[in-house]
Design an enzyme around this catalytic site. Sequence first.
Site, PDB file in Angstrom:
ATOM      1  N   GLY A  94       0.817  -1.216   0.000  1.00  0.00           N
ATOM      2  CA  GLY A  94       0.000   0.000   0.000  1.00  0.00           C
ATOM      3  C   GLY A  94       0.847   1.259   0.000  1.00  0.00           C
ATOM      4  O   GLY A  94       2.021   1.259   0.360  1.00  0.00           O
ATOM      5  N   GLY A 150      -6.323  -3.578  -3.461  1.00  0.00           N
ATOM      6  CA  GLY A 150      -6.944  -3.993  -2.214  1.00  0.00           C
ATOM      7  C   GLY A 150      -6.264  -5.213  -1.605  1.00  0.00           C
ATOM      8  O   GLY A 150      -5.416  -5.854  -2.231  1.00  0.00           O
ATOM      9  N   THR A 151      -6.663  -5.511  -0.370  1.00  0.00           N
ATOM     10  CA  THR A 151      -5.950  -6.551   0.386  1.00  0.00           C
ATOM     11  C   THR A 151      -6.168  -7.957  -0.188  1.00  0.00           C
ATOM     12  O   THR A 151      -5.273  -8.799  -0.113  1.00  0.00           O
ATOM     13  CB  THR A 151      -6.334  -6.494   1.876  1.00  0.00           C
ATOM     14  OG1 THR A 151      -7.755  -6.373   2.006  1.00  0.00           O
ATOM     15  CG2 THR A 151      -5.692  -5.305   2.572  1.00  0.00           C
ATOM     16  N   LYS A 162       5.673   3.385   3.954  1.00  0.00           N
ATOM     17  CA  LYS A 162       5.174   3.439   5.337  1.00  0.00           C
ATOM     18  C   LYS A 162       5.883   2.454   6.261  1.00  0.00           C
ATOM     19  O   LYS A 162       6.268   2.813   7.376  1.00  0.00           O
ATOM     20  CB  LYS A 162       3.667   3.162   5.341  1.00  0.00           C
ATOM     21  CG  LYS A 162       3.089   3.050   6.742  1.00  0.00           C
ATOM     22  CD  LYS A 162       1.594   3.215   6.776  1.00  0.00           C
ATOM     23  CE  LYS A 162       0.850   1.999   6.325  1.00  0.00           C
ATOM     24  NZ  LYS A 162      -0.606   2.167   6.494  1.00  0.00           N
ATOM     25  N   ARG A 183      32.777  10.567  17.734  1.00  0.00           N
ATOM     26  CA  ARG A 183      32.119  10.451  16.427  1.00  0.00           C
ATOM     27  C   ARG A 183      31.932   9.021  15.993  1.00  0.00           C
ATOM     28  O   ARG A 183      30.864   8.629  15.578  1.00  0.00           O
ATOM     29  CB  ARG A 183      32.908  11.230  15.384  1.00  0.00           C
ATOM     30  CG  ARG A 183      32.317  12.601  15.154  1.00  0.00           C
ATOM     31  CD  ARG A 183      33.308  13.523  14.524  1.00  0.00           C
ATOM     32  NE  ARG A 183      33.882  12.959  13.321  1.00  0.00           N
ATOM     33  CZ  ARG A 183      35.023  13.378  12.789  1.00  0.00           C
ATOM     34  NH1 ARG A 183      35.707  14.341  13.361  1.00  0.00           N
ATOM     35  NH2 ARG A 183      35.477  12.834  11.698  1.00  0.00           N
ATOM     36  N   ARG A 208      -1.890   8.300   4.043  1.00  0.00           N
ATOM     37  CA  ARG A 208      -2.101   9.174   5.195  1.00  0.00           C
ATOM     38  C   ARG A 208      -0.799   9.540   5.915  1.00  0.00           C
ATOM     39  O   ARG A 208      -0.776  10.432   6.751  1.00  0.00           O
ATOM     40  CB  ARG A 208      -3.096   8.516   6.163  1.00  0.00           C
ATOM     41  CG  ARG A 208      -4.513   8.510   5.626  1.00  0.00           C
ATOM     42  CD  ARG A 208      -5.414   7.507   6.350  1.00  0.00           C
ATOM     43  NE  ARG A 208      -5.225   6.147   5.863  1.00  0.00           N
ATOM     44  CZ  ARG A 208      -5.903   5.090   6.312  1.00  0.00           C
ATOM     45  NH1 ARG A 208      -6.796   5.229   7.269  1.00  0.00           N
ATOM     46  NH2 ARG A 208      -5.683   3.889   5.810  1.00  0.00           N
ATOM     47  N   TYR A 227      40.957  17.870  20.236  1.00  0.00           N
ATOM     48  CA  TYR A 227      40.513  17.024  19.131  1.00  0.00           C
ATOM     49  C   TYR A 227      41.497  15.883  18.993  1.00  0.00           C
ATOM     50  O   TYR A 227      42.688  16.094  18.726  1.00  0.00           O
ATOM     51  CB  TYR A 227      40.436  17.790  17.792  1.00  0.00           C
ATOM     52  CG  TYR A 227      40.176  16.806  16.671  1.00  0.00           C
ATOM     53  CD1 TYR A 227      38.990  16.057  16.657  1.00  0.00           C
ATOM     54  CD2 TYR A 227      41.116  16.556  15.673  1.00  0.00           C
ATOM     55  CE1 TYR A 227      38.772  15.100  15.680  1.00  0.00           C
ATOM     56  CE2 TYR A 227      40.887  15.598  14.691  1.00  0.00           C
ATOM     57  CZ  TYR A 227      39.719  14.876  14.706  1.00  0.00           C
ATOM     58  OH  TYR A 227      39.493  13.915  13.758  1.00  0.00           O
ATOM     59  N   GLU A 253     -16.283  -3.028   6.427  1.00  0.00           N
ATOM     60  CA  GLU A 253     -15.338  -1.916   6.522  1.00  0.00           C
ATOM     61  C   GLU A 253     -16.050  -0.669   7.034  1.00  0.00           C
ATOM     62  O   GLU A 253     -17.238  -0.460   6.772  1.00  0.00           O
ATOM     63  CB  GLU A 253     -14.713  -1.638   5.151  1.00  0.00           C
ATOM     64  CG  GLU A 253     -13.751  -2.709   4.685  1.00  0.00           C
ATOM     65  CD  GLU A 253     -12.663  -3.002   5.702  1.00  0.00           C
ATOM     66  OE1 GLU A 253     -11.879  -2.094   6.038  1.00  0.00           O
ATOM     67  OE2 GLU A 253     -12.594  -4.154   6.175  1.00  0.00           O
TER      68      GLU A 253
HETATM   69  C1  UD1 Z   1      -7.521  -3.174   6.867  1.00  0.00           C
HETATM   70  C2  UD1 Z   1      -8.772  -4.050   6.876  1.00  0.00           C
HETATM   71  C3  UD1 Z   1      -9.645  -3.690   8.064  1.00  0.00           C
HETATM   72  C4  UD1 Z   1      -8.842  -3.789   9.346  1.00  0.00           C
HETATM   73  C5  UD1 Z   1      -7.557  -2.974   9.265  1.00  0.00           C
HETATM   74  C6  UD1 Z   1      -6.664  -3.275  10.447  1.00  0.00           C
HETATM   75  C7  UD1 Z   1      -9.253  -4.502   4.515  1.00  0.00           C
HETATM   76  C8  UD1 Z   1     -10.109  -4.161   3.363  1.00  0.00           C
HETATM   77  N1  UD1 Z   1      -9.508  -3.848   5.659  1.00  0.00           N
HETATM   78  O1  UD1 Z   1      -7.958  -1.831   6.675  1.00  0.00           O
HETATM   79  O2  UD1 Z   1     -10.760  -4.556   8.143  1.00  0.00           O
HETATM   80  O3  UD1 Z   1      -9.611  -3.343  10.450  1.00  0.00           O
HETATM   81  O4  UD1 Z   1      -6.807  -3.333   8.084  1.00  0.00           O
HETATM   82  O5  UD1 Z   1      -5.500  -2.484  10.468  1.00  0.00           O
HETATM   83  O6  UD1 Z   1      -8.398  -5.376   4.411  1.00  0.00           O
HETATM   84  N2  UD1 Z   1      -2.098  -3.425   1.186  1.00  0.00           N
HETATM   85  C9  UD1 Z   1      -1.506  -3.992   0.082  1.00  0.00           C
HETATM   86  N3  UD1 Z   1      -2.106  -3.869  -1.138  1.00  0.00           N
HETATM   87  C10 UD1 Z   1      -3.288  -3.221  -1.290  1.00  0.00           C
HETATM   88  C11 UD1 Z   1      -3.896  -2.640  -0.168  1.00  0.00           C
HETATM   89  C12 UD1 Z   1      -3.283  -2.768   1.064  1.00  0.00           C
HETATM   90  O7  UD1 Z   1      -0.430  -4.600   0.180  1.00  0.00           O
HETATM   91  O8  UD1 Z   1      -3.761  -3.175  -2.442  1.00  0.00           O
HETATM   92  C13 UD1 Z   1      -1.425  -3.557   2.490  1.00  0.00           C
HETATM   93  C14 UD1 Z   1      -1.054  -2.225   3.095  1.00  0.00           C
HETATM   94  O9  UD1 Z   1       0.266  -1.857   2.687  1.00  0.00           O
HETATM   95  C15 UD1 Z   1      -1.136  -2.516   4.577  1.00  0.00           C
HETATM   96  C16 UD1 Z   1      -2.203  -3.597   4.671  1.00  0.00           C
HETATM   97  O10 UD1 Z   1      -2.313  -4.161   3.379  1.00  0.00           O
HETATM   98  O11 UD1 Z   1       0.086  -3.033   5.078  1.00  0.00           O
HETATM   99  C17 UD1 Z   1      -3.564  -3.038   5.135  1.00  0.00           C
HETATM  100  O12 UD1 Z   1      -3.998  -2.068   4.185  1.00  0.00           O
HETATM  101  P1  UD1 Z   1      -4.669  -0.693   4.629  1.00  0.00           P
HETATM  102  O13 UD1 Z   1      -4.992   0.073   3.403  1.00  0.00           O
HETATM  103  O14 UD1 Z   1      -3.854  -0.027   5.674  1.00  0.00           O
HETATM  104  O15 UD1 Z   1      -6.025  -1.265   5.222  1.00  0.00           O
HETATM  105  P2  UD1 Z   1      -6.956  -0.586   6.300  1.00  0.00           P
HETATM  106  O16 UD1 Z   1      -7.788   0.451   5.655  1.00  0.00           O
HETATM  107  O17 UD1 Z   1      -6.148  -0.188   7.491  1.00  0.00           O
HETATM  108 CA    CA Z   2      -3.906  -0.059   7.936  1.00  0.00          CA
END
Ligand code: UD1
Ligand code: CA
Length: 435
Positions: free
Chosen positions: A11, A79-80, A22, A334, A15, A367, A155
């Site tokens: 991700g 997305g996840t 991150k 140093r 934010r 020094y 969500e």
């Molecule tokens: C996610 C969960 C939410 C949970 C929360 C906990 C989903 C849809 N939601 O929300 O239910 O309460 O975590 O912290 O899963 N990532 C990827 N690829 C993507 C999107 C995200 O690798 O396409 C990674 C991000 O880098 C991160 C993690 O997945 O490490 C979670 O993603 P994030 O966007 O932070 O999800 P939340 O909105 O926090």
């Molecule tokens: Ca998160």
Amino acid sequence: MDTHVAILAAGKGTRMKSAQPKVLHRAGGVPLIDHVLEGAGALQPRSTVVVIGHQADVLKSALSRRPNLSFVVQEPQLGTAHALLQTEPVLGNARGTLVLLSGDVPLLAPETLKTLVDRHTRQGASATVVTAVVENPHGYGRIVRVGEQIARIVEDKDATPAERQIREINSGIYAFALEGLFDAVRSIAADNAQREYYLPDLVSIYRQKGLIVESVTVANADEIRGINSRSELAAVNRLLREKKNAELMAAGVTIEDPATTYIDAGVTVGADTVIHPFVFLEGTTTIGSGCDIHSGTRIVDSAIADRVVVLNHCVINSSKVGSGASVGPFAHFRNGVDVREGAHVGNFVEMKKTVLGAGSKAGHLAYLGDADIGAKVNIGAGTITCNYDGVTKNKTTIEDGAFIGSDTQLVAPVTIGKGAYVGSGATIREDVPAG
Ligand code: UD1
Ligand code: CA
């Protein structure tokens, strides 16, 4: 049964408003993802795969020294669920349990991960979700239960006002049975507020198929804090600091003001050492027992032996200080400084790549760079090792028992013999014989 680990870290971390990925932001002195990898290590997984995407190269090179990690790239990031799907090429033939972790959830205790895998396998579950009950669930996915059973996860952005009242949240940490997992993930649709493929949707898909979905609820909700913003990063840093300080105090270290004491997770401190307010101990620093570390001092990647006194406002980097030595106030090491047993370094002394032998003294304004100084040497106020001639760095050797008068320049390369005496204000360009 085999355990495999996948870590989501593709991700953008929008934010955070950062040019840096991150999961490379630091908590307790190390990148967030290091905490996650450490926790995963406790499961002794057969394999660990990290899903990278946004700034993949930066992340990959930051993790390149870690053994037994593989990477898959998710591009674009949809997305996840889509992120997990990218691991199919490396996990497609694996059997057993997949533990899915988030790169931005650094405080999860290794015991919780073990409980997760135990519960998951004992119950023969297809999925097990780590949840927590929190005061302020805003932003998290909510756990919707029917009776005791998890029915689905909704969500925050898709939740009804009633669902938003639910205080049990999804941590984003799961165990999955690998059998059939990828086919099920493929069936997830993106019909939601964010037009993303949500991995939590797997819960309702499994439940509709009559498969077993379990949960593990952590008692301490801090464990599952996810970091999405700088203020959440600061909050997690504070928790890590409090934990470290509490551990050290329980082991016999006096910390006068824990609120203003900053000790990285990897630092060790011996019993009966007193740490005054506003001290920073960082990286791989080790401090012995019976030491006194005064306010304003910052010690990084250094080894301080027993009964050392470091007075106020010293900066000590990649150096060693022997037992019973005293340093400061206002000393600066140093790097590569080796102050031996019982030696004394006083105010406004800068040192670099220098040995100061046992019982030797450099009390004021000096020094000392690229110098090898023996035992029981006196370095007068204002002494300078002129180690750089504009082209190369040269070495100064001062043998045991020598006395260097105030305001001396030692033009390197040069050697002052054993027991030699240099009067004040001298500029030494040739070796001085012993005696
Ligand atoms: C996610 C969960 C939410 C949970 C929360 C906990 C989903 C849809 N939601 O929300 O239910 O309460 O975590 O912290 O899963 N990532 C990827 N690829 C993507 C999107 C995200 O690798 O396409 C990674 C991000 O880098 C991160 C993690 O997945 O490490 C979670 O993603 P994030 O966007 O932070 O999800 P939340 O909105 O926090
Ligand atoms: Ca998160």
